[in-house]
Design a protein around this motif. Structure first.
Motif, PDB file in Angstrom:
ATOM      1  N   VAL A 136      -2.325  -1.076  -4.151  1.00 18.14           N
ATOM      2  CA  VAL A 136      -3.389   0.645  -3.525  1.00 18.14           C
ATOM      3  C   VAL A 136      -2.335   1.534  -3.399  1.00 18.14           C
ATOM      4  O   VAL A 136      -1.393   1.496  -2.709  1.00 18.14           O
ATOM      5  CB  VAL A 136      -4.361   0.754  -2.906  1.00 18.14           C
ATOM      6  N   VAL A 137      -3.317   2.801  -4.062  1.00 15.51           N
ATOM      7  CA  VAL A 137      -2.744   4.605  -3.914  1.00 15.51           C
ATOM      8  C   VAL A 137      -3.184   5.228  -2.511  1.00 15.51           C
ATOM      9  O   VAL A 137      -4.401   5.331  -3.749  1.00 15.51           O
ATOM     10  CB  VAL A 137      -1.971   4.607  -5.677  1.00 15.51           C
ATOM     11  N   ALA A 191       0.626  -0.829  -0.315  1.00 14.64           N
ATOM     12  CA  ALA A 191      -0.067  -0.150   0.704  1.00 14.64           C
ATOM     13  C   ALA A 191       0.665   1.570   0.085  1.00 14.64           C
ATOM     14  O   ALA A 191       1.258   1.210   0.358  1.00 14.64           O
ATOM     15  CB  ALA A 191      -1.059   0.059   1.365  1.00 14.64           C
ATOM     16  N   LEU A 192       0.865   2.170  -0.803  1.00 13.67           N
ATOM     17  CA  LEU A 192       1.517   3.027  -0.639  1.00 13.67           C
ATOM     18  C   LEU A 192       1.002   4.561  -0.732  1.00 13.67           C
ATOM     19  O   LEU A 192      -0.527   5.493  -1.308  1.00 13.67           O
ATOM     20  CB  LEU A 192       2.091   3.691  -2.554  1.00 13.67           C
ATOM     21  N   VAL A 193       1.262   5.177   0.563  1.00 12.38           N
ATOM     22  CA  VAL A 193       0.445   6.064   0.852  1.00 12.38           C
ATOM     23  C   VAL A 193       1.208   8.048   0.677  1.00 12.38           C
ATOM     24  O   VAL A 193       2.506   7.866   1.277  1.00 12.38           O
ATOM     25  CB  VAL A 193       0.044   5.905   2.450  1.00 12.38           C
ATOM     26  N   TYR A 197       6.671  -0.714   7.846  1.00  3.97           N
ATOM     27  CA  TYR A 197       6.275   0.550   6.689  1.00  3.97           C
ATOM     28  C   TYR A 197       7.855   1.039   6.505  1.00  3.97           C
ATOM     29  O   TYR A 197       8.462   1.363   7.264  1.00  3.97           O
ATOM     30  CB  TYR A 197       5.875   1.553   8.015  1.00  3.97           C
ATOM     31  N   THR A 198       7.968   1.279   5.106  1.00  7.33           N
ATOM     32  CA  THR A 198       9.085   2.466   4.924  1.00  7.33           C
ATOM     33  C   THR A 198       8.185   3.387   4.763  1.00  7.33           C
ATOM     34  O   THR A 198       7.783   3.978   3.895  1.00  7.33           O
ATOM     35  CB  THR A 198       9.090   1.366   3.585  1.00  7.33           C
ATOM     36  N   HIS A 199       8.769   4.281   4.730  1.00  9.54           N
ATOM     37  CA  HIS A 199       9.755   6.031   4.323  1.00  9.54           C
ATOM     38  C   HIS A 199      10.456   6.704   4.118  1.00  9.54           C
ATOM     39  O   HIS A 199      11.558   6.851   3.212  1.00  9.54           O
ATOM     40  CB  HIS A 199       9.228   6.588   5.710  1.00  9.54           C
ATOM     41  N   PHE A 200       9.338   7.497   2.982  1.00  9.69           N
ATOM     42  CA  PHE A 200      10.398   8.224   1.845  1.00  9.69           C
ATOM     43  C   PHE A 200       9.587   9.968   2.485  1.00  9.69           C
ATOM     44  O   PHE A 200       8.627  10.079   2.022  1.00  9.69           O
ATOM     45  CB  PHE A 200      10.291   7.284   0.308  1.00  9.69           C
ATOM     46  N   ALA A 201      11.153  10.725   2.020  1.00 11.07           N
ATOM     47  CA  ALA A 201      10.809  12.296   2.362  1.00 11.07           C
ATOM     48  C   ALA A 201      10.786  13.040   1.654  1.00 11.07           C
ATOM     49  O   ALA A 201      11.402  13.478   0.797  1.00 11.07           O
ATOM     50  CB  ALA A 201      11.605  12.334   3.990  1.00 11.07           C
ATOM     51  N   PHE A 217      -4.032  -0.407   6.856  1.00  6.16           N
ATOM     52  CA  PHE A 217      -3.361  -1.442   5.560  1.00  6.16           C
ATOM     53  C   PHE A 217      -2.391  -2.110   5.832  1.00  6.16           C
ATOM     54  O   PHE A 217      -2.693  -3.243   5.208  1.00  6.16           O
ATOM     55  CB  PHE A 217      -3.246  -0.551   4.334  1.00  6.16           C
ATOM     56  N   ALA A 218      -1.432  -1.610   6.854  1.00  6.67           N
ATOM     57  CA  ALA A 218      -0.867  -2.944   7.768  1.00  6.67           C
ATOM     58  C   ALA A 218      -1.102  -3.349   8.930  1.00  6.67           C
ATOM     59  O   ALA A 218      -0.713  -4.766   8.240  1.00  6.67           O
ATOM     60  CB  ALA A 218       0.350  -1.372   8.580  1.00  6.67           C
ATOM     61  N   GLY A 219      -2.931  -3.231   8.924  1.00 10.20           N
ATOM     62  CA  GLY A 219      -3.233  -4.644  10.214  1.00 10.20           C
ATOM     63  C   GLY A 219      -3.820  -5.473   8.744  1.00 10.20           C
ATOM     64  O   GLY A 219      -3.846  -6.482   9.304  1.00 10.20           O
TER      65      GLY A 219
END
Length: 371
Positions: A101-102, A18-20, A75-79, A35-37
């Motif tokens: 999903v986006v 899932a991309l948020v 969870y992977t984060h991109f700033a 979505f992680a859940g």
């Protein structure tokens, strides 16, 4: 670390992401956790532009830190700034067809702020949405695209409704066609939108167009007051959370126009995400849904202050400003009828007193009196 999960409905087993966008914000952070859940790995995009918009009160850094701590490798984060086409493309290329999903919740959300920097507002809201749509089309075309739009796409047209003034609120006559809530057939044309509303109209229409023209699975959710304890409450955005924060901390709340009787329907971020999940599991093309608390969960400012005072035991400090904000709605209650027709198993669970109580309990040790 990617994991195999139980797929929605008739999809085959596969790795899913899932991309948020706006992953540190109210809806974004709820989407990450939700979505992680469900078992998906979540990729978040958020560069804390909210700090730039609203100062320290609006910063999402605390939320992003909590997500990383609570979810770990899930969870992977991109700033990355959503205006950065090359930066976004690198993220999409990395995950490609694994994106299931986006959820696009990143935005500049304030009427007042947009008027100060129209270029920035439009580049973020309209340009950023186009960047997300085009990257989804190129790299993950089968992924449902869920867009957080706004009821401000209707401009000030709701203010032309035949409202009646009551003791604590404005209200529609019970025999009016929209008494139970405004539906999606309200026109978005020939009305004053504010700069912010216009940029969100552009994004909204583009999301619909990618659904129709490219046959993508897209939905615009035209939100009313989306709220919950994860809101980084600031004066220019975050009605119920900021109202509760002012009462708890003893801040003065600047109340703009309409005698404090303007009405908003409020929907908790949890109920927003269960609606998003329903669309994710059975997506449609180029859909538009109003999204709010409807008749189940709505309030005027006067009524919300009374509830907050009862919960906190503190008296609200209010500075009334006669001039209403440009484009502000005098009365807005959403009809969820179209969405409920398409997804009859979805139900709203929170009302305004429950929302305010949860906001209070989540922040009682953080929002303490300043004097």
């Amino acid at each position: 670390m990617l994991r195999w999960i139980l797929p929605p409905m008739d999809q085959e087993w596969r790795v899913t992401v899932a991309l948020v966008t706006g992953s540190g914000g109210l809806i974004g952070s709820e989407a990450v956790r939700h979505f992680a859940g469900l078992g998906l790995d979540v990729v978040g995009i958020d560069n804390d532009m909210r700090r730039y918009f609203f100062g320290e009160d609006g910063s999402t850094s605390w939320s992003l830190e909590r997500l990383s701590r609570d979810l770990g490798d899930s969870y992977t984060h991109f700033a990355v700034d959503i205006r950065d086409r090359d930066g976004l493309e690198q993220v999409f290329k990395k995950y490609g067809p694994d994106i299931a999903v986006v959820i696009h919740s990143a935005a500049q959300p304030s009427h007042d702020w947009a008027a100060k920097e129209p270029y920035t507002d439009f580049d973020v809201n309209a340009g950023g949405t186009l960047n997300m749509l085009e990257n989804t089309r190129r790299h993950a075309i089968d992924a449902p695209f869920i867009h957080c739009s706004t009821n401000k796409v209707y401009g000030d047209r709701p203010n032309n409704l035949p409202l009646v003034e009551l003791d604590t609120r404005y209200e529609l006559p019970e025999d009016h066609r929209w008494y139970e809530g405004i539906t999606e057939d309200m026109s978005i044309d020939h009305s004053l939108h504010s700069v912010f509303g216009a940029s969100k109209v552009a994004a909204d229409v583009m999301v619909q167009e990618y659904g129709r023209y490219f046959d993508m699975k897209t939905a615009c959710f035209r939100g009313g007051t989306l709220t919950g304890p994860a809101h980084s409450a600031a004066e220019l955005h975050g009605f119920l959370a900021y109202l509760m924060r002012c009462v708890m901390e003893g801040r003065t709340y600047n109340l703009f126009g309409y005698k404090g009787k303007m009405v908003r329907d409020a929907i908790h971020s949890h109920d927003v995400l269960t609606a998003f999940e329903a669309f994710f599991r059975a997506p449609r093309s180029a859909e538009v849904y109003n999204l709010g608390g409807g008749r189940h969960s709505n309030t005027s400012h006067i009524e919300a202050f009374r509830v907050a005072e009862e919960i906190t035991g503190r008296e609200a400090r209010i500075n009334y400003v006669e001039q209403a904000r440009t484009g502000d709605h005098q009365w807005y209650v959403s009809s969820m009828g179209r969405f409920e027709e398409h997804y009859p198993d979805w139900k709203i669970t929170y009302d305004v007193p429950m929302i305010l109580r949860e906001i209070y309990e989540a922040n009682v040790d953080k929002w303490v009196p300043q004097s």
